[in-house]
Design a protein around this motif. Sequence first.
Motif, PDB file in Angstrom:
ATOM      1  N   ALA A  71     -12.006   4.832 -21.025  1.00 33.81           N
ATOM      2  CA  ALA A  71     -10.552   4.679 -21.124  1.00 33.81           C
ATOM      3  C   ALA A  71      -9.766   4.888 -20.210  1.00 33.81           C
ATOM      4  O   ALA A  71      -8.680   4.346 -19.778  1.00 33.81           O
ATOM      5  CB  ALA A  71     -10.157   5.529 -22.507  1.00 33.81           C
ATOM      6  N   ALA A  72      -9.850   6.223 -19.537  1.00 34.38           N
ATOM      7  CA  ALA A  72      -9.172   6.726 -18.387  1.00 34.38           C
ATOM      8  C   ALA A  72      -9.176   5.841 -17.119  1.00 34.38           C
ATOM      9  O   ALA A  72      -8.000   5.466 -16.483  1.00 34.38           O
ATOM     10  CB  ALA A  72      -9.686   7.895 -17.961  1.00 34.38           C
ATOM     11  N   TRP A  73     -10.665   5.280 -16.852  1.00 33.36           N
ATOM     12  CA  TRP A  73     -10.510   4.148 -15.768  1.00 33.36           C
ATOM     13  C   TRP A  73      -9.717   2.885 -16.102  1.00 33.36           C
ATOM     14  O   TRP A  73      -9.228   2.507 -15.227  1.00 33.36           O
ATOM     15  CB  TRP A  73     -12.106   4.146 -15.746  1.00 33.36           C
ATOM     16  CG  TRP A  73     -12.333   3.004 -14.611  1.00 33.36           C
ATOM     17  CD1 TRP A  73     -12.761   3.563 -13.057  1.00 33.36           C
ATOM     18  CD2 TRP A  73     -12.562   1.654 -14.601  1.00 33.36           C
ATOM     19  NE1 TRP A  73     -12.920   2.525 -12.580  1.00 33.36           N
ATOM     20  CE2 TRP A  73     -12.745   1.111 -13.245  1.00 33.36           C
ATOM     21  CE3 TRP A  73     -12.333   0.628 -15.778  1.00 33.36           C
ATOM     22  CZ2 TRP A  73     -12.890  -0.227 -13.039  1.00 33.36           C
ATOM     23  CZ3 TRP A  73     -12.317  -0.694 -15.169  1.00 33.36           C
ATOM     24  CH2 TRP A  73     -12.624  -1.174 -13.861  1.00 33.36           C
ATOM     25  N   ARG A  74      -9.917   2.697 -17.047  1.00 28.99           N
ATOM     26  CA  ARG A  74      -9.197   1.030 -17.770  1.00 28.99           C
ATOM     27  C   ARG A  74      -7.795   1.401 -17.507  1.00 28.99           C
ATOM     28  O   ARG A  74      -6.868   0.540 -16.853  1.00 28.99           O
ATOM     29  CB  ARG A  74      -9.565   0.785 -19.239  1.00 28.99           C
ATOM     30  CG  ARG A  74     -10.901   0.056 -19.255  1.00 28.99           C
ATOM     31  CD  ARG A  74     -10.868  -0.479 -20.646  1.00 28.99           C
ATOM     32  NE  ARG A  74     -10.774   0.511 -21.903  1.00 28.99           N
ATOM     33  CZ  ARG A  74     -11.481   1.250 -22.292  1.00 28.99           C
ATOM     34  NH1 ARG A  74     -12.911   1.008 -21.758  1.00 28.99           N
ATOM     35  NH2 ARG A  74     -11.599   1.986 -23.371  1.00 28.99           N
ATOM     36  N   ARG A  75      -7.069   2.618 -17.745  1.00 29.52           N
ATOM     37  CA  ARG A  75      -5.803   2.938 -17.480  1.00 29.52           C
ATOM     38  C   ARG A  75      -5.317   2.904 -16.029  1.00 29.52           C
ATOM     39  O   ARG A  75      -4.288   2.388 -15.561  1.00 29.52           O
ATOM     40  CB  ARG A  75      -5.390   4.141 -18.327  1.00 29.52           C
ATOM     41  CG  ARG A  75      -5.029   4.081 -19.746  1.00 29.52           C
ATOM     42  CD  ARG A  75      -4.664   5.582 -20.396  1.00 29.52           C
ATOM     43  NE  ARG A  75      -4.498   5.239 -21.922  1.00 29.52           N
ATOM     44  CZ  ARG A  75      -3.219   4.873 -22.301  1.00 29.52           C
ATOM     45  NH1 ARG A  75      -2.172   4.973 -21.659  1.00 29.52           N
ATOM     46  NH2 ARG A  75      -3.223   4.945 -23.768  1.00 29.52           N
ATOM     47  N   ASP A 112       0.017   7.537 -20.088  1.00 31.58           N
ATOM     48  CA  ASP A 112       0.289   6.816 -18.607  1.00 31.58           C
ATOM     49  C   ASP A 112       1.012   8.049 -17.567  1.00 31.58           C
ATOM     50  O   ASP A 112       0.555   8.164 -16.543  1.00 31.58           O
ATOM     51  CB  ASP A 112       1.108   5.561 -18.581  1.00 31.58           C
ATOM     52  CG  ASP A 112       0.309   4.677 -19.246  1.00 31.58           C
ATOM     53  OD1 ASP A 112      -1.066   4.507 -19.181  1.00 31.58           O
ATOM     54  OD2 ASP A 112       0.664   3.329 -19.717  1.00 31.58           O
ATOM     55  N   ARG A 113       2.023   8.331 -18.328  1.00 36.05           N
ATOM     56  CA  ARG A 113       2.906   9.235 -17.384  1.00 36.05           C
ATOM     57  C   ARG A 113       2.113  10.616 -16.976  1.00 36.05           C
ATOM     58  O   ARG A 113       1.880  10.978 -15.919  1.00 36.05           O
ATOM     59  CB  ARG A 113       3.976   9.827 -18.165  1.00 36.05           C
ATOM     60  CG  ARG A 113       5.136   8.515 -17.939  1.00 36.05           C
ATOM     61  CD  ARG A 113       6.441   9.014 -18.935  1.00 36.05           C
ATOM     62  NE  ARG A 113       7.519   8.022 -19.080  1.00 36.05           N
ATOM     63  CZ  ARG A 113       7.546   7.177 -19.995  1.00 36.05           C
ATOM     64  NH1 ARG A 113       6.455   7.415 -21.083  1.00 36.05           N
ATOM     65  NH2 ARG A 113       8.223   6.157 -20.104  1.00 36.05           N
ATOM     66  N   ALA A 114       1.065  11.109 -17.950  1.00 35.25           N
ATOM     67  CA  ALA A 114       0.506  12.432 -17.635  1.00 35.25           C
ATOM     68  C   ALA A 114      -0.618  11.951 -16.501  1.00 35.25           C
ATOM     69  O   ALA A 114      -0.891  12.763 -15.957  1.00 35.25           O
ATOM     70  CB  ALA A 114      -0.185  12.708 -19.022  1.00 35.25           C
ATOM     71  N   LEU A 115      -1.204  10.768 -16.747  1.00 35.49           N
ATOM     72  CA  LEU A 115      -2.179  10.153 -16.097  1.00 35.49           C
ATOM     73  C   LEU A 115      -1.577  10.112 -14.665  1.00 35.49           C
ATOM     74  O   LEU A 115      -2.209  10.696 -13.572  1.00 35.49           O
ATOM     75  CB  LEU A 115      -2.771   8.955 -16.385  1.00 35.49           C
ATOM     76  CG  LEU A 115      -3.876   8.250 -15.611  1.00 35.49           C
ATOM     77  CD1 LEU A 115      -5.134   9.393 -15.428  1.00 35.49           C
ATOM     78  CD2 LEU A 115      -4.215   6.824 -16.118  1.00 35.49           C
ATOM     79  N   LEU A 116      -0.326   9.567 -14.497  1.00 34.07           N
ATOM     80  CA  LEU A 116       0.232   9.688 -12.967  1.00 34.07           C
ATOM     81  C   LEU A 116       0.665  10.934 -12.388  1.00 34.07           C
ATOM     82  O   LEU A 116       0.410  11.251 -11.197  1.00 34.07           O
ATOM     83  CB  LEU A 116       1.490   8.752 -13.073  1.00 34.07           C
ATOM     84  CG  LEU A 116       1.182   7.259 -13.449  1.00 34.07           C
ATOM     85  CD1 LEU A 116       2.656   6.649 -13.803  1.00 34.07           C
ATOM     86  CD2 LEU A 116       0.769   6.434 -12.112  1.00 34.07           C
ATOM     87  N   ARG A 117       0.936  11.874 -13.351  1.00 32.28           N
ATOM     88  CA  ARG A 117       1.424  13.009 -12.855  1.00 32.28           C
ATOM     89  C   ARG A 117       0.165  13.668 -12.388  1.00 32.28           C
ATOM     90  O   ARG A 117      -0.062  14.482 -11.367  1.00 32.28           O
ATOM     91  CB  ARG A 117       1.892  13.869 -13.869  1.00 32.28           C
ATOM     92  CG  ARG A 117       3.535  13.818 -14.015  1.00 32.28           C
ATOM     93  CD  ARG A 117       4.108  14.852 -15.153  1.00 32.28           C
ATOM     94  NE  ARG A 117       3.546  14.811 -16.312  1.00 32.28           N
ATOM     95  CZ  ARG A 117       4.067  14.066 -17.393  1.00 32.28           C
ATOM     96  NH1 ARG A 117       5.013  13.153 -16.860  1.00 32.28           N
ATOM     97  NH2 ARG A 117       3.662  14.046 -18.451  1.00 32.28           N
TER      98      ARG A 117
END
Length: 151
Positions: free
Chosen positions: A36-40, A8-13
């Motif tokens: 999976a990325a879209w769901r997160r 989640d943190r990497a995705l937000l960054r």
Amino acid sequence: MIALDDIDRALLRALAEDATQSAGALGRKLGLSQPAAWRRIRRLTDEGAIAGRRLILDQAALGFGVTVFLGVSLAAKGRVSLEDFERAVSAIPEVQTVQHVLGLYDYRLRVVARDLADFERVLRRRIMTLPGIGAVDANVLLSEERLPGPF
């Protein structure tokens, strides 16, 4: 507070760096499938961690070469309503941000202008005529570095 794992943190960054990336591109970058990325992303949006996506304009390229931060103290607290001041200052197109703050000033404004002469015009004709305006302190922005948040 929202529980975040390392992905989640990497995705937000990654989104803070470039919010135009597709879920597929983000998934490839983080070792996830596109769904999976879209769901997160959807979960982070639904839970409020992602409040929106913003277009960042290059003010200088658009002809606004000067940014000034103003500290504004209201002259007669209690005589002018904060809502009246906020409504009036928010109607000025050159005022990009209005922040009600605690401390030396009542408000902090981010103002853009084409040049210093244009800023002086905005200051004299628009800002200094606002309801309840008192002392104004100006700081001209020399440079700015944008760093993603602490996630």
